[in-house]
Design a protein around this motif. Structure first.
Motif, PDB file in Angstrom:
ATOM      1  N   GLU A 120     -92.765  25.782 -13.900  1.00  0.00           N
ATOM      2  CA  GLU A 120     -93.427  24.524 -14.260  1.00  0.00           C
ATOM      3  C   GLU A 120     -93.864  24.466 -15.724  1.00  0.00           C
ATOM      4  OE1 GLU A 120     -93.454  22.113 -12.098  1.00  0.00           O
ATOM      5  OE2 GLU A 120     -92.676  23.371 -10.469  1.00  0.00           O
ATOM      6  N   GLN A 121     -94.264  25.606 -16.260  1.00  0.00           N
ATOM      7  CA  GLN A 121     -94.828  25.608 -17.618  1.00  0.00           C
ATOM      8  C   GLN A 121     -93.876  26.154 -18.681  1.00  0.00           C
ATOM      9  OE1 GLN A 121     -97.633  23.995 -17.840  1.00  0.00           O
ATOM     10  NE2 GLN A 121     -97.987  23.936 -15.622  1.00  0.00           N
ATOM     11  N   VAL A 141     -91.856  27.313 -33.070  1.00  0.00           N
ATOM     12  CA  VAL A 141     -93.316  27.176 -32.952  1.00  0.00           C
ATOM     13  C   VAL A 141     -93.725  27.495 -31.530  1.00  0.00           C
ATOM     14  CG1 VAL A 141     -95.282  25.598 -33.121  1.00  0.00           C
ATOM     15  CG2 VAL A 141     -93.387  25.431 -34.755  1.00  0.00           C
ATOM     16  N   PHE A 142     -94.664  28.399 -31.400  1.00  0.00           N
ATOM     17  CA  PHE A 142     -95.149  28.734 -30.070  1.00  0.00           C
ATOM     18  C   PHE A 142     -96.158  27.693 -29.616  1.00  0.00           C
ATOM     19  CE2 PHE A 142     -97.955  30.637 -27.021  1.00  0.00           C
ATOM     20  CZ  PHE A 142     -97.074  31.272 -26.171  1.00  0.00           C
ATOM     21  N   PRO A 143     -95.958  27.121 -28.413  1.00  0.00           N
ATOM     22  CA  PRO A 143     -96.926  26.139 -27.918  1.00  0.00           C
ATOM     23  C   PRO A 143     -98.195  26.845 -27.445  1.00  0.00           C
ATOM     24  CG  PRO A 143     -95.118  26.430 -26.359  1.00  0.00           C
ATOM     25  CD  PRO A 143     -94.845  27.352 -27.495  1.00  0.00           C
ATOM     26  N   THR A 144     -99.229  26.790 -28.283  1.00  0.00           N
ATOM     27  CA  THR A 144    -100.408  27.628 -28.035  1.00  0.00           C
ATOM     28  C   THR A 144    -101.077  27.349 -26.692  1.00  0.00           C
ATOM     29  OG1 THR A 144    -101.581  26.069 -29.438  1.00  0.00           O
ATOM     30  CG2 THR A 144    -101.022  28.189 -30.412  1.00  0.00           C
ATOM     31  N   SER A 145    -100.949  26.110 -26.211  1.00  0.00           N
ATOM     32  CA  SER A 145    -101.628  25.790 -24.953  1.00  0.00           C
ATOM     33  C   SER A 145    -101.130  26.659 -23.804  1.00  0.00           C
ATOM     34  CB  SER A 145    -101.423  24.315 -24.608  1.00  0.00           C
ATOM     35  OG  SER A 145    -100.047  24.066 -24.392  1.00  0.00           O
ATOM     36  N   VAL A 146     -99.856  27.050 -23.869  1.00  0.00           N
ATOM     37  CA  VAL A 146     -99.297  27.805 -22.757  1.00  0.00           C
ATOM     38  C   VAL A 146     -99.845  29.240 -22.726  1.00  0.00           C
ATOM     39  CG1 VAL A 146     -97.177  28.779 -23.737  1.00  0.00           C
ATOM     40  CG2 VAL A 146     -97.200  27.994 -21.378  1.00  0.00           C
ATOM     41  N   ALA A 147    -100.172  29.769 -23.909  1.00  0.00           N
ATOM     42  CA  ALA A 147    -100.791  31.095 -23.942  1.00  0.00           C
ATOM     43  C   ALA A 147    -102.152  31.061 -23.269  1.00  0.00           C
ATOM     44  CB  ALA A 147    -100.923  31.576 -25.390  1.00  0.00           C
TER      45      ALA A 147
END
Lengths: 412, 360
Positions: free
Chosen positions: B23-24, B37-43
């Protein structure tokens, strides 16, 4: 649980069988490779006595005594145990292992497709008396993997079935048909127009008139085991020797009986391939050690010698095949459908042992090619694992159908 | 007794992580790879699952969950199935926390672990690999020399994930012909973090070169004890991730082959394709079992070096072949970045090279 340890009971049996393999099979291994079509009678008699209750193809052998709990545990890990022990015996000599008096594939067919009465009638003989063999006859000169195309016929005549046809590549066919009070399970069609639905399995007792051993094959390997051609000419057997249902229904339950047998036997054939491969891997390891070559597991692949890389590949492939085999066996013991996993185990083990033994001969150079050692024999013995009980390609086809959800019509 | 099924707790963890990956991670993977770019919200979401913090002992503010390599390998496979770059980023704190939990003194644990039990994702990292031909873990060229109660570190490192933002760095160096690990604060004089690296794959995870120029650190910075078990955990983690990437590629190619038609049938109905898929399925399973066995052996407390190395070599070879086959099955479409299989091939190629890039 994810657990890779064997139970203490299996380990104990394994160690015992290893001693048998090392002490009694290896010493006569070369001799019965060269004396093809001769039998090590004394050894076979010993194994008949010693192996009772040790290896089970689901042939109904039960412990005569012992606590119920022990029997239950024994049954709950029966296939895993057989796989482990067959690996040991095949490490000793796979040709000799195949020649051990046993109900074998014939017994497996009876166990998979027979009624309780038939199981008792056909399998109880393996509990005592003189050594006996069971055999299974499916393959014909005109059909191998495509067993639905078989042409051997069974026609009802009064209270008998009359069987006509020719079967080849029947392991222990000679011993089962003519040299002991064994039996041969013969797959034949009762109605050619019904296709797979018309295919049934028939138990033909030893020395039944009309059944003859026409030929015992000369082979590349597994020479200690006889591979027979059986000819059936108006061979008459009792009506109740058909396994399971006699009527032709518009279903393929009879044919599925053959396939169910394979789900049980393929992990064990894979286990036998493991034993041959391990024999070669052990031999290479010992030779390396004697030459002062050590395997540097933690060194990057790019810095290893070819010998080290090849050896590590052999080890990893052997272990991968072993774990696939144990998984398929374990699933059978747990009552989990293992058709896919049994074919994976067989496909992997068959190709693995072929590659591993060929590589071992290559690595040892002239020493590997010479008949002074057993390595060249193991290479010859290995190849059959890639062929019998379903070739690598047939097993890949089964895997493909399973993972894709295709019928045999959709993917053929 | 032999067993091939995760227990109920492991199944729950695996299913939870699998859902998170599906899902994520999956929906973000393409854009993250394209943009770098790393999507910070997923961390942060991963952090809230508690995968990283759970094994930190209660005494240091954690949950104190049992650290199982088998459970870890289940988690790693699922996450990597979702996306490898995002996985390596999210799990980077473990590059510090696991070795410290395994080998650290009370003081080291107290100093480090507290930073990883808070409510927000906190990066950590380890510097293992070195930018040179023939890199060999056993022959590191980064050195640590003891001098007046201090260690002096010199050398160069590469492929250090999240080095620029990590709260703590663990640097592996050669000491007296052995390998040792040292904890370094970001602001250690002589430690320079280079430009962000550009790699064939793993484009969403920021990796850096480091240079160590007479870095002086206190003697108490060294982790004590045998370092090999730490690397065995890393080998198992990476191998499990290789299985995850390979499974992703296999499943995608399988579904594509059932849809794509040629000469009147689905291409999956052709043996040439069906046999490739069968081999892929078989090899993914084979590698997974080798990984599980190595993990299981680690959990028993026995030396699993041989098993971990064999599993890693096998999985690294397997993932490359499976991902390559997946691209092949998709044909020209496999080469186009609209489909994920080429990314899995680029990412999968790294496993034969990576050392110490993940930890369980």
């Amino acid at each position: 649980m994810i657990d890779f340890s064997l139970s203490p009971a299996i380990e104990k049996n394994r160690d015992m069988i290893h001693a048998v393999a090392d002490g009694t099979m290896r010493p006569i291994s070369r001799e019965y490779d060269e004396r093809e079509h001769e039998k090590p009678t004394e050894w076979l008699n010993m194994m008949w006595e010693a192996s009772k209750n040790l290896i089970s193809f689901g042939d109904g052998k039960k412990k005569a005594s012992g606590k119920a709990e022990a029997v239950e545990r024994h049954l709950s890990e029966r296939t895993v145990r057989s796989a482990v022990l067959i690996e040991e015996l095949s490490w000793g000599d796979v040709g000799l292992y195949l020649s051990i008096p046993h109900s074998a594939l014939g017994g497996a067919a009876v166990a998979a497709a027979g009624t309780p009465e038939q199981k008792e009638r056909f399998l109880s003989r393996f509990r005592d008396g003189e050594p006996k063999w069971g055999a299974m006859a499916i393959t014909e000169p005109g059909c191998g993997s495509d067993s639905a195309a078989l042409t051997t016929t069974a026609v009802q005549d009064g209270d008998q079935w009359v069987i006509n046809g020719t079967k080849i590549f029947c392991t222990s066919g000679l011993m089962a048909a003519e040299k002991s009070e064994g039996f041969v399970v013969v797959w034949a069609t009762v109605d050619k127009s019904a296709g797979r639905a018309g295919i049934k399995a028939f138990v033909v007792e030893h020395h039944t008139p009309g059944m003859t051993v026409a030929k015992v094959e000369d082979k590349m390997g597994i020479r200690a085991s006889d591979t027979a051609m059986l000819v059936f000419e108006d061979c008459r057997i009792p009506l109740d020797n058909v396994l399971g249902q006699a009527e032709v229904k518009q279903s393929t339950t009879g044919f599925k009986g053959v396939m169910a047998t394979f789900d049980a036997t393929r992990p064990l054939v894979a286990a036998s391939a493991l034993g041959v491969a391990r024999a070669a891997v052990d031999y290479v390891r010992e030779t390396f050690a004697a030459e002062g070559i050590t395997i540097r597991y933690v060194t990057p692949q790019t810095k290893l010698t070819t010998l080290e890389r090849d050896f590590m590949d052999m080890e990893a492939n052997l272990q991968a095949a072993r774990l696939l085999t144990w998984r398929a066996a374990w699933m059978l013991d747990q009552g989990i459908q293992n058709n896919l996993e049994a074919s994976m185990a067989k496909a992997k083990a068959g190709s693995m042992v072929t590659q591993v033994t060929q590589k071992a001969v290559e690595l040892l150079g002239p020493l590997g090619y010479s008949r002074k050692t057993l390595l060249e024999k193991w290479m010859r013995d290995a190849k059959i694992s890639d062929i019998y009980e379903g070739t690598q390609q047939i097993n890949l086809l089964i895997i493909a159908r399973r993972i894709l959800g295709y019928s045999s019509q959709e993917l053929n | 007794m032999l067993g091939f099924q995760p227990d109920d707790e492991q199944k729950l963890i695996r299913d939870t992580v699998a859902e998170f990956a599906r899902e994520q991670l999956r929906p973000l993977a393409h854009e993250a790879d394209e943009s770098g770019v790393f999507p910070t919200s997923v961390a942060q979401q991963a952090w809230e699952l508690g995968l990283v913090q759970s094994t930190i002992p209660e005494a240091y503010g954690g949950v104190g969950a049992e650290s199982s390599a088998v459970t870890g390998s289940l988690i790693c496979e699922e996450l990597a199935w979702g996306d490898l770059s995002l996985t390596l980023h999210m799990l980077s704190p473990q590059l510090v926390t696991y070795p410290v939990i395994m080998l650290g003194t009370h003081e080291q644990k107290a100093q480090i672990l507290g930073d990883y039990v808070g409510p927000h994702f906190t990066a950590g990292t380890a510097a293992v690999m070195e930018p040179r031909f023939g890199f060999d873990l056993n022959e590191l060229t980064t050195t640590a020399v003891q001098h007046n109660g201090e260690f002096v570190l010199n050398g160069a490192k590469c492929f250090v994930p999240l080095a620029a933002e990590a709260a703590h760095l663990l640097v592996y160096a050669r000491r007296d012909n052995g390998i040792a690990a040292f904890l370094l604060p970001q602001d250690t004089p002589g430690l320079t973090i280079g430009e962000r690296e550009k790699n064939m794959g793993l484009k969403a995870v920021a990796t850096y070169e480091l240079s160590l120029d007479n870095c002086r650190i206190p003697a108490s910075s060294q982790l004590q004890g045998d370092i090999q078990p730490v690397f065995n955990r890393s080998r198992v983690a990476l191998s499990a991730m290789a299985v995850g990437v390979a499974r992703a590629a296999y499943e995608y190619a399988r579904e594509y082959a059932k849809e794509r038609r040629a000469f009147g049938t689905a291409i999956a109905q052709k043996q040439a394709i069906a046999f490739m898929l069968a081999e892929m399925a078989m090899e993914v399973d084979a590698a997974r079992l080798l990984v599980w066995e190595a993990a299981w052996k680690i959990d028993t407390g026995a030396d699993a070096t041989r098993e971990a190395c064999l599993a890693k070599n096998y999985a690294a070879t397997m993932v490359l072949k499976v991902a390559d086959n997946a691209v092949q099955i998709l044909g020209g479409h496999g080469y186009i970045r609209d489909h994920p299989v080429e990314r899995w091939l680029r990412n999968g190629r790294g496993f034969a090279t990576f050392e110490g890039l993940a930890m369980i």
